[in-house]
Each structure stands twice: as C-alpha cells, then as structure tokens.
Design a protein around this motif. Structure first.
Motif, mmCIF file in Angstrom:
data_model
loop_
_atom_site.group_PDB
_atom_site.id
_atom_site.type_symbol
_atom_site.label_atom_id
_atom_site.label_comp_id
_atom_site.label_asym_id
_atom_site.label_seq_id
_atom_site.Cartn_x
_atom_site.Cartn_y
_atom_site.Cartn_z
ATOM 1 N N PHE A 86 74.596 29.030 48.946
ATOM 2 C CA PHE A 86 74.594 27.704 48.324
ATOM 3 C C PHE A 86 75.038 27.748 46.863
ATOM 4 C CE2 PHE A 86 71.709 26.911 51.929
ATOM 5 C CZ PHE A 86 72.409 25.870 52.489
ATOM 6 N N GLY A 88 73.811 28.704 44.183
ATOM 7 C CA GLY A 88 72.848 28.224 43.185
ATOM 8 C C GLY A 88 72.798 29.175 42.003
ATOM 9 N N ASN A 89 71.993 28.816 41.025
ATOM 10 C CA ASN A 89 71.847 29.647 39.838
ATOM 11 C C ASN A 89 71.000 30.875 40.187
ATOM 12 O OD1 ASN A 89 70.840 30.748 37.392
ATOM 13 N ND2 ASN A 89 71.401 28.856 36.364
ATOM 14 N N ILE A 92 67.656 31.240 38.191
ATOM 15 C CA ILE A 92 66.600 30.320 38.604
ATOM 16 C C ILE A 92 66.016 30.766 39.944
ATOM 17 C CG2 ILE A 92 66.159 27.943 39.318
ATOM 18 C CD1 ILE A 92 68.194 27.092 37.198
ATOM 19 N N ALA A 96 62.107 31.715 40.784
ATOM 20 C CA ALA A 96 61.365 31.123 41.898
ATOM 21 C C ALA A 96 60.772 32.215 42.776
ATOM 22 C CB ALA A 96 62.287 30.223 42.715
ATOM 23 N N PHE A 99 57.609 33.729 41.283
ATOM 24 C CA PHE A 99 56.425 32.872 41.431
ATOM 25 C C PHE A 99 55.958 32.832 42.875
ATOM 26 C CE2 PHE A 99 57.671 30.762 37.405
ATOM 27 C CZ PHE A 99 56.509 31.059 36.735
ATOM 28 N N LEU A 100 56.930 32.771 43.785
ATOM 29 C CA LEU A 100 56.578 32.692 45.196
ATOM 30 C C LEU A 100 55.772 33.932 45.592
ATOM 31 C CD1 LEU A 100 57.099 30.711 47.438
ATOM 32 C CD2 LEU A 100 59.078 32.026 48.125
ATOM 33 N N ILE B 287 60.355 25.483 32.967
ATOM 34 C CA ILE B 287 61.631 25.632 33.676
ATOM 35 C C ILE B 287 61.687 24.642 34.840
ATOM 36 C CG2 ILE B 287 63.051 27.211 35.024
ATOM 37 C CD1 ILE B 287 61.660 29.496 33.457
ATOM 38 N N LEU B 291 64.152 21.352 35.181
ATOM 39 C CA LEU B 291 65.053 21.235 36.333
ATOM 40 C C LEU B 291 64.828 19.921 37.070
ATOM 41 C CD1 LEU B 291 64.822 24.813 37.846
ATOM 42 C CD2 LEU B 291 66.873 23.733 36.947
ATOM 43 N N GLN B 333 54.808 25.543 42.877
ATOM 44 C CA GLN B 333 55.701 25.609 41.716
ATOM 45 C C GLN B 333 56.972 26.398 42.047
ATOM 46 O OE1 GLN B 333 53.409 26.935 38.369
ATOM 47 N NE2 GLN B 333 55.199 27.928 37.508
ATOM 48 N N ALA B 334 56.801 27.521 42.728
ATOM 49 C CA ALA B 334 57.953 28.348 43.105
ATOM 50 C C ALA B 334 58.888 27.558 44.004
ATOM 51 C CB ALA B 334 57.477 29.607 43.822
ATOM 52 N N LEU B 335 58.305 26.816 44.958
ATOM 53 C CA LEU B 335 59.151 26.085 45.897
ATOM 54 C C LEU B 335 59.882 24.947 45.192
ATOM 55 C CD1 LEU B 335 56.699 26.148 48.903
ATOM 56 C CD2 LEU B 335 58.914 27.286 48.774
ATOM 57 N N ILE B 337 60.849 25.000 42.049
ATOM 58 C CA ILE B 337 61.948 25.638 41.313
ATOM 59 C C ILE B 337 63.064 26.030 42.280
ATOM 60 C CG2 ILE B 337 62.588 27.638 39.891
ATOM 61 C CD1 ILE B 337 59.859 27.620 38.684
ATOM 62 N N LEU B 338 62.665 26.563 43.426
ATOM 63 C CA LEU B 338 63.658 27.015 44.402
ATOM 64 C C LEU B 338 64.509 25.848 44.902
ATOM 65 C CD1 LEU B 338 64.393 29.665 45.895
ATOM 66 C CD2 LEU B 338 62.982 28.868 47.768
ATOM 67 N N GLY B 341 66.202 23.898 41.767
ATOM 68 C CA GLY B 341 67.093 24.698 40.943
ATOM 69 C C GLY B 341 68.095 25.482 41.755
ATOM 70 N N ALA B 342 67.597 26.383 42.588
ATOM 71 C CA ALA B 342 68.498 27.343 43.217
ATOM 72 C C ALA B 342 69.154 26.790 44.476
ATOM 73 C CB ALA B 342 67.733 28.629 43.538
ATOM 74 N N LEU B 343 68.422 25.965 45.236
ATOM 75 C CA LEU B 343 68.979 25.466 46.499
ATOM 76 C C LEU B 343 69.466 24.023 46.365
ATOM 77 C CD1 LEU B 343 66.389 26.959 49.021
ATOM 78 C CD2 LEU B 343 68.761 27.632 48.757
ATOM 79 N N ASN B 345 72.320 22.733 45.858
ATOM 80 C CA ASN B 345 73.528 22.395 46.619
ATOM 81 C C ASN B 345 73.253 22.139 48.089
ATOM 82 O OD1 ASN B 345 75.324 22.406 44.558
ATOM 83 N ND2 ASN B 345 75.763 24.593 44.722
ATOM 84 N N MET B 346 72.160 22.720 48.583
ATOM 85 C CA MET B 346 71.827 22.548 49.982
ATOM 86 C C MET B 346 71.576 21.074 50.287
ATOM 87 S SD MET B 346 68.826 24.510 52.016
ATOM 88 C CE MET B 346 67.487 23.451 51.535
#
Lengths: 321, 362
Positions: A86, A88-89, A92, A96, A99-100, B287, B291, B333-335, B337-338, B341-343, B345-346
C-alpha cells in the motif's frame, strides 16, 4: 581489575550483544533492500512473548524458536503490506508495529496466564541450555587460554553461535550471491532492478521476511536463553540500540558485529560496575546507558566518517505506467 | 480537478480508518473472551458519562493537543518529529527549574514563566536533531529517537543526583510551592460541576490558544507559507528563494517547543513535581493525533479529545473488566496509527475510485 572479572565482563558482553546482533542483521536485510524498519523493537517483543508461550506449553525451546520466528514474520509481513503493497509511510508503520507489540503481548498474556503480563517461568528443556564445547573441561586448567576457551568461547546457548555464524553468512549472501546483488540494487535503485525484469515487490518482501525471521531468533533468545520466560516490555529498547548499531556499522555485516559487541560491552559494564571512575571522574551509570545513542548521533552527524543510508531507503517504489 | 470532495478527505477517510481500527480492536476483545459492545459502553460511559470522566478526558486531551500540534507543525515541513517524548520530558525539566528556582507570588506569572521555560527546553532538545538534519543531512527520525533515550537517561540522572529531596528515596523533585499551583477546573468554574480533585486545569486553555497560534502561523503568515511550500516540494521552495536550513530549524524548534509545553499540564498542573517518566507515552500519541487530525489544529483538537476519551475510558475498562488489561489502549492506539498512517492508501484508493465512478455517472 583481575583476569576473572575481565573474563566475566567479556562473557556478559557476548551474551548481551547477541540479541542486538541478530536484530541488527535483521534490520540490515530490510534496510539494504530499501525498507526502513524502526519496528525491530516490536518484533523482538512479540517473538519474545510467543516463543516463551510456545516453549512453556510444549516444553521445547526449539518449538518456542519456531513460534517466535513465525510471530515476528507475521509482524514483518504486516510492515511489508503497509509499506510495500500500500506504499504507506515506513516509519509510521514501524511506530504502529512497536505499539501493537507492546499492547498485544500484555493483553494476550494477561488473558492466558493471569500473571500481570508475564509468562510462567521456563525450566529445563523449554530453555536453550548453555552448550559446552568439546575439550572445554579438560583445557580449563591451561593458564590464560584455558579459561578464555572454557568460559568465554564455550558455554553459550546455541543461539549465540547461530548469531555469530549469521555474520559471515550475511556477508556472503549480500556480496557473493545473485540474490544479494539484487537486494542491494533494490535498495539503491529499484527502477533499474525493475527494468532488468526482476520483481521489486517480491525482492523487498523477501528481505522484510528475512528481517522478521532474524528478529524472531533475537526475541526467542531474550525470553528463553537470556531470561527464563517473558516479562512485560522485556525488549527494553534493544531494537532501537540494534538500529543504532546498524547505522554505526554503516549497514555492513562485519561492522555490525563490532558495533553490537561494543554496545553489548557498554551494557555489561553498566550492569557489572555501578560506579566507574575514569581518570578520577565518576561516570554515572546513566551515561553508560545513553552512550550507544550518543555515539550514534555523533556518527550520524558525520564528524567521524559519514553514515550514508541506502539511497532508495524509505521511498515506496511506484512502477511507471 | 480533485479526485474527491474535501469532506471525504478530512472526515470520511479518517472515520473509516478509525472504524477499521475499532473493529480490529473489538476482535481482540472478543478473542480474550469479553464482549466488545459491553467494553465500548464502559469506555464511553467512563470517558464522557460524568463530570469526573470529562475532567480526566480533557486532561489527557490537553497533553495530546500539545504533542499532536508538535508533530503536525513538523509534518507541514515534511519532518517526522518522533522525539516528542524526549522534548516533553525536557519541557518538564524546564517547568521544574522555573517553579523551583523562584518563589512565585501568583500562579499566572508562574504559568507564563513555565510556558516559556518548557517551550525553551523542549525546543533546545529539538535543536540538535534539527541542526543535524539541516546542515549534515542526518535523518531526523533516527536522531530524534536517539534523543528520546538520551533524554530519559539524563532525566534519571538529574532526578537521582541533583533534584532529589535530601533524605528521600524517591527520584523526584520537591513539591512546587503554593504560588506555582495552577487552578483546576473546579477552582476556575465551580458551576461546571467538576469534582474538587479533577486534574483538568488552566493548561487546557493554553492548549486551545496553542491551536489558534498554530493555525495562524501555518495559514496566515509568510513563515507558515514558507513551511508549507518547503513541505510540498523542497526543490520548488529553494527555487522560490526559501532557505531550507532556516525552515527546518524554525519548524523543528516550534515543534519541540510545543511538545515541551505539554509539561505545564502534566508536571505543573497535575503532579506538581517532576517525576521519572513525566510524559507517559503522550509524545507518541501525538503522532496518532496528528495523523488523524490531518495536521490541522481543529483536527488535532478533535483527535486529541478522542484519544483523551480512549485513555480515560481505557482506565475505566481495565477497572471494570479485569480480563481486559490497560494495555488494550496501546493496541487501539497502534491500530489507529496503522490504519490512518501506514495503511491509508488501502482505504483511500477505493474511496477515490468510488467518487470518480459517481462523477462519471453524474
């Protein structure tokens, strides 16, 4: 300082350097392929937990290792999906993942064991035992060399020797194989690799999964060899020290070994001696703890040899249409 | 032509991202054998069901506004400041120095001094990574991570060896004097019904002012324009005569200063002394907040309140449902951010395609 203490210090340095080395080499594969990974810490932690849990329920340290590697590879695959598929960054995504891991390990372990975030104590075959190399007993009487062989070189767990073997292996894979050449190329110039008809996505995923597998070994070592079971937040920043070592080593395997041994030595010094005096000045233990980070900033600043990361690092690859 | 309307970008996509994060968190709750619906009810009731809950929610939100704005300002210059944790810890040191060194006659003077002190210390801690990025090209993410660890070691050293009260074992400073106590929401506005011991204090208003300040700075000043231009394209900015070193330095100093100001809420407003780890992960929550809030002050404010609810609700959840530990918060919190932030584009690509398809038909 007596010979015994020096030996004890070096022995402890090797033990503490091992998880750093494995995590550092893990990061090396990923970053040489152009995928930044600040999620090493999270992968260490999640594999420490699952290896301890599997070793506890099966009674086998080796099955623990498999579970640890598998869990870290799942997290690595998540990083791959986010940052490769995807686009993504990558930073970031790494945040994540950290933390997960720190959340999931505690939530799941509280639910499984009700021990406030620990796994039960591991004993016997559910831990990696220290191996005694051949002749260690009979040679220990030889002055100087005997104790060095029997105490420092012999008497570590299998994972320590595995970690040390990974250094020449990584060097060989990276510099002497076709896969290694492609891996380095995809981290420097993915478009060129793509033009040559090689899949950037597949190469990068392979690198990220290797990274996960190595982090898994490192986490397993933490939980089943260095300690006897999982403790909440037991990775304690080692993933970040490994990242620092990777930069310190300028993304090269042999230098990674040196950097990790140095950082392991600093860690061992800090834990064996509470007060250190150098030239009459007392050095606070907190300074020793911060030293790896300070050294890395100095290296990053480029005052002592510049650290240049792989050129395409951190950039998602977008195929031209 | 935009691929999709603006409301979809600022509201719809964050909403879907949040929903996905909550669904996955719900699955985790389900896995450990509790009811996600019940858990959600306890969290919402615990966070906003009473004045007591609101007090804690907004107290946490105050921390997250500062750290969220810090990350947001840096994002506008395309810098990823992951060092909020260390900068806020140093901000705490600044607050402690200000509060302990002068006998303040009134809290308002102490507050102004503490704002300046915390911002100066936080900015100073961001200055070295910023300088190294601007002048030597060292990656700001790595240096700020390293500075987080150095800050925590420094703080331990100072609290154990310098600030510790003689005769006390606890590594913390003395309690701040009466003149440096910030009034809480009960003292300022008793008619709002906050309990006497609520942690919500006057720093919340400072946080709102900080939101306004960031909005003015980014969208209403020449400097803000330069920061945004630099963030969009460094080459274009340089071509237009914008000095990259200056922009990196200024945006990171403002970012570090904002992160440092978090300490007026947690150190001065609540603990009233500097303790080990005064930040408690709020630097990292920043963060997620930035985001979700799309780096806009209003978005940051809303996201910070949302995370405040999560933190307060999560504490109540751990209390009411012993099967669910407090660390569930970190998972959520992790989810967030995920997914945000990271996903991103999905979710973004299908939504964009949907809007394009609708436009063709229309």
């Amino acid at each position: 300082m007596s010979f015994d203490i020096v030996l004890q210090l070096l022995d402890s340095s090797v033990r503490l350097a091992t998880p750093l080395l494995l995590a550092c080499l893990a990061g090396l594969y990923s970053e040489r392929a152009g995928i930044f990974d600040i999620g090493l810490e999270g992968k260490l932690l999640i594999s420490a937990f699952f290896s301890a849990a599997a070793a506890y329920s099966t009674g086998s340290a080796w099955l623990g290792l498999l579970a640890g590697m598998a869990s870290a590879m799942v997290f690595a695959a998540l990083h791959g999906v986010a940052s490769i598929t995807f686009r993504g960054n990558q930073l970031i995504s790494g945040v994540a993942i950290n933390f997960l891991a720190s959340g999931m390990t505690v939530v799941v372990s509280v639910s499984w064991y009700q021990l406030g975030g620990r796994t039960p104590q591991l004993e016997g075959a559910s831990r990696f035992q220290d191996l005694t190399l051949p002749l260690a007993e009979s040679l220990s009487g030889v002055p100087i060399l005997g104790p060095i062989y029997s105490e420092l070189i012999s008497g570590h767990s299998a994972l320590v020797y595995l970690a040390l073997l990974m250094v020449p292996l990584t060097w060989w894979v990276l510099n002497r194989t076709r896969f290694g050449l492609r891996l380095r190329a995809v981290g420097e110039n993915p478009a060129a690799v793509d033009t040559a008809g090689i899949s950037v996505v597949r190469l990068r995923f392979t690198a990220v999964l290797i990274c996960g597998a190595l982090c898994g070994i490192a986490g397993t070592y933490l939980a089943t060899s260095l300690s006897a079971g999982f403790i909440k937040e037991m990775s304690a920043g080692r993933g970040f020290i490994a990242l620092a070592a990777l930069i310190f080593a300028k993304w090269r395997p042999w230098y990674a070994l040196m950097a990790c041994l140095l950082f392991g030595f600093l860690d061992a010094t800090g834990s064996i001696f509470q007060n250190i005096e150098i030239l009459g000045f007392g050095v606070p233990v907190q300074f020793m703890q911060a030293l790896p980070y300070i050294l890395t900033v100095v290296i990053l600043a480029g005052f002592v040899g510049k650290a240049i990361p792989p050129r395409a690092g951190g950039e998602p690859y977008v195929k031209e249409r | 032509m935009d691929k999709m309307p603006k409301w979809a970008d600022v509201a719809l996509i964050p909403f879907i991202n949040l929903l996905l994060a909550l669904i996955v968190s719900g699955l985790v709750v389900l896995y450990i054998g509790e009811s996600p619906v019940e858990a959600m009810t306890i969290m919402v009731r615990g966070a906003v069901g009473s004045a007591y809950g609101w007090g804690y929610t907004l107290y946490y939100a105050t921390n997250f506004i500062f750290t969220g704005l810090a990350v947001a300002v840096a994002f506008h210059a395309r810098m990823f400041n992951i060092g909020g944790e260390g900068q806020a810890a140093l901000g705490g040191l600044g607050v402690a120095v200000v509060c302990l060194s002068v006998g303040w006659p009134h809290w308002s003077m102490a507050l102004i001094a503490a704002v300046l002190g915390s911002a100066a210390f936080g900015a100073a801690w961001a200055a070295v990574p910023a300088y190294l990025q601007a002048k030597r090209g060292s990656h700001i993410v790595i240096t700020t991570i390293m500075f987080n660890f150095i800050a925590s070691a420094l703080l331990v050293y100072l609290l154990v060896n310098v600030f510790r009260v003689p005769g006390s074992m606890a590594p913390e400073t003395a309690r701040f004097a009466e003149g440096a106590h910030l009034p809480n929401a009960h003292a300022i506005a008793p008619w709002l019904g906050f309990p006497r011991s609520t942690p919500l204090n006057v720093s919340f208003l400072v946080a709102l002012v900080a939101c306004l300040f960031v909005w003015l700075l980014i969208w209403r000043t020449r400097l803000g324009y330069e920061i945004r231009a630099f963030g969009e394209s460094e080459t274009a900015a340089v071509y237009a005569g914008i000095n990259p070193v200056r922009i990196i330095m200024i945006s990171m100093l403002i970012s570090g200063g904002l992160a440092g100001m978090m300490a007026i809420n947690s150190v001065m407003g609540e603990a009233e002394r500097l303790v080990l780890d005064p930040v408690q992960g709020a630097g990292f929550v920043g963060i997620a907040v930035a985001l979700m809030g799309r780096s806009h002050p209003i978005g940051v404010l809303l996201a910070a309140v949302l995370f405040g609810m999560l933190y307060q609700g999560g504490a109540e959840l751990a209390f009411d449902m012993p099967g669910v530990s407090r660390e569930m918060l970190l998972v959520i919190q992790a989810l967030v951010i995920l997914f945000t932030g990271a996903l991103d584009n999905m979710v973004r690509s299908p939504v964009q395609r949907m809007f394009l398809a609708m436009r063709k038909e229309g």
